[in-house]
Design a protein around this motif. Structure first.
Motif: not given
Length: 309
Positions: A245-250, A255-258, A269-281
């Protein structure tokens, strides 16, 4: 002052100059002189830059107009280039390598096009920034102005180009079933944060490129590596599901991915919040503020050295 010589003549000696014995710095202070091209204070530099805002805007618009002036399709290449890149990536990654795993056809195509457009915004800002000083030495040496005007202007040029291309991005999203909604309002703060990040990055590479012009040759390889690790063509969380999981979060907090994932979340519409890392904003704001502020100070510290040597 005078004295009598041996032949009864009178010799007059020169009166000592009040400047005699003073160092160059003391002489300059005595007569109110300043070093030509000296770096102003940070606050004064910001004030000077703000006073040149009309020049920055006009320069960016002129560069944007001249960019494709020799091409028959003109400004249409602003849209055609990232669309052609997206088509190539879709054929290689979507059709041949099946990088769309976990996403339907109607989600993957706008996902890919959004990623290409948003990453191109950062990529172009960096590439134009690295040549901002070294490619405009005539202007830098001929006129006195805050040198940060150039990388800021180039970043603004890329923002204007992206805004023009967003029309096509909207058409692609709607064409694949993602219609305008309240989430589309998020596009404005996303672009504002990415613009700040890109500008900071352009300021950093502008200073590096001013000292080492070969940076312009190296940068495409750095950017290509960055693109392939940022999830432009694939979902990071899906593609690395079997990784720690640490590699995925890294990879997700790069920033480009964010900024790409936030734009996808806003548009698709089909790209939900589950695809975003925690505290993304919070991460998006951190990258924008930290890189912009750090890049600005880093560039300002070498202000008096640009165009010399």
């Amino acid at each position: 002052m005078s004295h009598t010589t041996h032949d009864a003549g009178v010799a007059v000696s020169a009166i000592p100059s009040p400047d005699e014995g003073l160092t160059p710095a003391e002489l300059a202070a005595r007569y109110g002189l300043a070093v030509s091209g000296a770096r102003p204070s940070l606050v004064e530099y910001i004030r000077q830059l703000w006073s040149r805002r009309h020049f920055i805007l006009a320069f960016s618009q002129a560069k944007l107009t001249a960019q494709y002036s020799q091409a028959k399709l003109g400004q249409l290449w602003q849209v055609a280039t990232p669309l052609l890149n997206a088509a190539v990536y879709y054929f290689i990654f979507g059709v041949i390598l099946h990088a769309s795993r976990g996403m339907s056809h109607d989600v993957y195509i706008p996902f890919l096009v959004t990623g290409v457009f948003v990453f191109t915004f950062t990529q172009s800002s960096v590439m134009s920034g690295v040549r901002a000083i070294s490619g405009n030495l005539g202007l830098v040496r001929a006129l006195h102005f805050p040198r940060a005007s150039l990388p800021v202007s180039f970043s603004l040029q890329q923002l204007q180009q992206l805004l023009f291309s967003m029309i096509v991005l909207f058409i692609v999203a709607i064409g694949f079933g993602s219609y305008p909604g309240m989430s589309w309002l998020l596009i404005v703060p996303i672009l504002a944060l990415q613009f700040l990040f890109n500008t900071g990055l352009a300021l950093i590479v502008a200073r590096m490129g001013a000292k080492t012009p070969d940076m312009a040759q190296l940068m495409p390889f750095v950017l290509r590596t960055w693109m392939y690790t940022s999830g432009v063509m694939f979902s990071i969380s899906t593609m690395m599901a079997d990784r720690p999981e640490w590699a995925v979060r890294l990879l997700q907090v790069n920033p480009a991915a964010i900024y790409m994932d936030l734009m996808r979340f806003a548009l698709i519409d089909g790209y939900g919040a589950s695809n975003l890392p925690p505290h993304v904003w919070a991460i998006a704001v951190f990258w924008a503020m930290a890189v912009f502020a750090g890049g600005f100070v880093y560039f300002w510290k070498a202000e008096e050295r640009y165009g010399r040597g």
